[in-house]
Each structure stands twice: as C-alpha cells, then as structure tokens.
Design a protein around this motif. Structure first.
Motif, PDB file in Angstrom:
ATOM      1  N   LYS A 133      44.320 -21.794   5.689  1.00  9.08           N
ATOM      2  CA  LYS A 133      44.975 -22.242   4.891  1.00  9.08           C
ATOM      3  C   LYS A 133      45.163 -23.334   5.263  1.00  9.08           C
ATOM      4  CE  LYS A 133      49.764 -23.060   4.641  1.00  9.08           C
ATOM      5  NZ  LYS A 133      49.782 -24.384   4.739  1.00  9.08           N
ATOM      6  N   LYS A 134      45.189 -24.289   5.697  1.00  7.27           N
ATOM      7  CA  LYS A 134      45.120 -25.439   6.276  1.00  7.27           C
ATOM      8  C   LYS A 134      43.502 -26.330   5.736  1.00  7.27           C
ATOM      9  CE  LYS A 134      46.183 -29.150   9.886  1.00  7.27           C
ATOM     10  NZ  LYS A 134      46.445 -29.454  11.134  1.00  7.27           N
ATOM     11  N   GLY A 135      42.363 -25.583   5.904  1.00  9.16           N
ATOM     12  CA  GLY A 135      40.979 -26.417   5.167  1.00  9.16           C
ATOM     13  C   GLY A 135      41.499 -26.306   4.273  1.00  9.16           C
ATOM     14  N   VAL A 137      44.298 -26.102   1.672  1.00 12.60           N
ATOM     15  CA  VAL A 137      44.668 -27.029   1.492  1.00 12.60           C
ATOM     16  C   VAL A 137      43.666 -28.782   1.853  1.00 12.60           C
ATOM     17  CG1 VAL A 137      46.965 -28.684   1.699  1.00 12.60           C
ATOM     18  CG2 VAL A 137      47.199 -26.034   1.831  1.00 12.60           C
ATOM     19  N   LYS A 138      43.609 -28.947   3.150  1.00 13.64           N
ATOM     20  CA  LYS A 138      42.216 -30.212   2.478  1.00 13.64           C
ATOM     21  C   LYS A 138      41.731 -30.449   1.547  1.00 13.64           C
ATOM     22  CE  LYS A 138      42.761 -31.757   7.307  1.00 13.64           C
ATOM     23  NZ  LYS A 138      42.156 -31.886   8.798  1.00 13.64           N
ATOM     24  N   THR A 139      40.652 -29.199   1.477  1.00  8.57           N
ATOM     25  CA  THR A 139      40.278 -28.576   0.191  1.00  8.57           C
ATOM     26  C   THR A 139      40.811 -29.494  -1.266  1.00  8.57           C
ATOM     27  OG1 THR A 139      38.454 -27.525   1.708  1.00  8.57           O
ATOM     28  CG2 THR A 139      37.935 -27.418  -0.688  1.00  8.57           C
ATOM     29  N   VAL A 140      41.422 -28.352  -1.418  1.00 10.85           N
ATOM     30  CA  VAL A 140      42.487 -28.889  -3.144  1.00 10.85           C
ATOM     31  C   VAL A 140      42.534 -30.330  -2.926  1.00 10.85           C
ATOM     32  CG1 VAL A 140      44.207 -27.896  -4.150  1.00 10.85           C
ATOM     33  CG2 VAL A 140      42.210 -26.082  -3.446  1.00 10.85           C
ATOM     34  N   GLN A 141      43.552 -31.109  -1.660  1.00 12.78           N
ATOM     35  CA  GLN A 141      44.034 -32.446  -1.230  1.00 12.78           C
ATOM     36  C   GLN A 141      42.528 -33.263  -2.410  1.00 12.78           C
ATOM     37  OE1 GLN A 141      46.178 -32.120   1.337  1.00 12.78           O
ATOM     38  NE2 GLN A 141      48.230 -32.058   0.177  1.00 12.78           N
ATOM     39  N   GLY A 142      41.494 -33.305  -1.540  1.00 20.77           N
ATOM     40  CA  GLY A 142      40.521 -33.768  -1.255  1.00 20.77           C
ATOM     41  C   GLY A 142      39.764 -33.696  -3.172  1.00 20.77           C
ATOM     42  N   PHE A 143      39.934 -32.389  -3.892  1.00 21.50           N
ATOM     43  CA  PHE A 143      39.586 -32.299  -5.324  1.00 21.50           C
ATOM     44  C   PHE A 143      40.704 -32.049  -6.414  1.00 21.50           C
ATOM     45  CE2 PHE A 143      37.054 -28.234  -4.288  1.00 21.50           C
ATOM     46  CZ  PHE A 143      36.370 -28.755  -4.294  1.00 21.50           C
ATOM     47  N   LEU A 144      42.646 -33.054  -5.789  1.00 21.51           N
ATOM     48  CA  LEU A 144      42.864 -33.812  -6.810  1.00 21.51           C
ATOM     49  C   LEU A 144      42.197 -34.599  -6.581  1.00 21.51           C
ATOM     50  CD1 LEU A 144      45.918 -31.458  -5.447  1.00 21.51           C
ATOM     51  CD2 LEU A 144      44.836 -32.083  -7.955  1.00 21.51           C
TER      52      LEU A 144
END
Length: 171
Positions: A133-135, A137-144
């Motif tokens: 989940k942590k990974g 979240v980081k991926t989605v936040q990077g896309f955002l």
C-alpha cells in the motif's frame, strides 16, 4: 422583440454583420454575450476583440449593452485579428489535453483516497499489505505531482498565447 434580445450591426473589416444578442436566463444582454456571438460569426477570439461604440472602446464585459447606450439597431465596430488556422489547431489540442489531464488527476485523487482509506482497515501484523500500500501511495502521489506540473505548463502556455493575442489586438 423581447427586452432581453437586441439586434445590432457590427462592422468588422469591410463586412457588416447583423448580430442578434440574447441575454442569459431572461436577463438583458451584456457585452460578453455580444462578444461571444462575434467569436462565432467572425472567428476572432474574445481577448483579441476590440469593440467600439460611438468612438469609445468597450471593455467591461459584465456590463449590460444598454448601460453603454446600445439598443435595437445600433451600429458598432470591431477590430481584431483571427488566430492562424495552425494556432487554432494547437489551441484546440492544448484544451483537449488540459481536459484529459484534469480527468486523469480526478481519477488519481480518487485512487489516492481509496488507498488512504485502507490504512485504517489493515491490521498491524499485515506487513506485506502495508508495504504494498505504501508503494502504491507513493506511485499515485508521483503521478498526481506530474499531472500538476503538466497542467501548470498547459495553463502557462495558454496564458502566453492569450497575452500574445491581446498584444496583437492592441496594435
């Protein structure tokens, strides 16, 4: 003829256009309504239009036509330059891309919210789930963050094009 409709003649170049302007929601027409109609008829974008009535340049887009003394049958003049077909094509592409970026950002924000909601439901001993989940979240936040940069770039590019059009209209 209804109170919220006015027909005026607008001279643009060597052409005269008879424009019927109707106010929105039963209100009397405002300058923006006339300007919108002129975009459709002449192809001159609103920022590049300079509308003149009785020797005065009209600028207050939210003012009613009657407040300028414009009534049925009045004559106005418009000065302005159309965008080149190439620029119009590029503007349309940029607007389509901007819309796509906004839609993607909304989807990513939804996914981010779903992932954030998971943190309250995963027990402490689910270490692998927490790491996964942590990974994510980081991926989605990077896309955002990437979407935000792209959107800012598009808005900056559109602002430059619009200021260029305003400069051309003033010359």
């Amino acid at each position: 003829m209804a109170e919220n409709t006015v027909t005026v003649t607008v001279a643009y170049g060597s052409t005269k256009h008879s424009i019927m302007v109707t106010g929105l929601d039963g209100n009397e027409p405002i300058l923006k309504d006339l300007s919108d109609a002129l975009v459709q008829v002449t192809g001159v974008p609103m920022p590049a239009q300079k509308l003149i009535f009785k020797g005065k340049s009209l600028k207050e887009m939210e003012e009613s036509l009657s407040s300028f003394g414009i009534k049925q049958g009045c004559k106005l003049m418009m000065i302005g330059k159309r965008n080149s077909p190439e620029e119009e094509s590029e503007l349309k592409k940029l607007k389509d891309i901007e819309k796509s970026v906004e839609q993607t950002a909304k989807k990513l924000e939804k996914v981010d919210g779903e992932l954030t909601g998971l943190k309250n439901t995963l027990p402490e001993n689910f270490g692998d789930c927490r790491m996964k989940k942590k990974g994510l979240v980081k991926t989605v936040q990077g896309f955002l963050a990437q979407c935000d940069k792209i959107e800012a770039g598009i808005l900056d590019h559109l602002a430059k094009i619009q200021s260029k059009n305003l400069a051309l209209a003033d010359s």
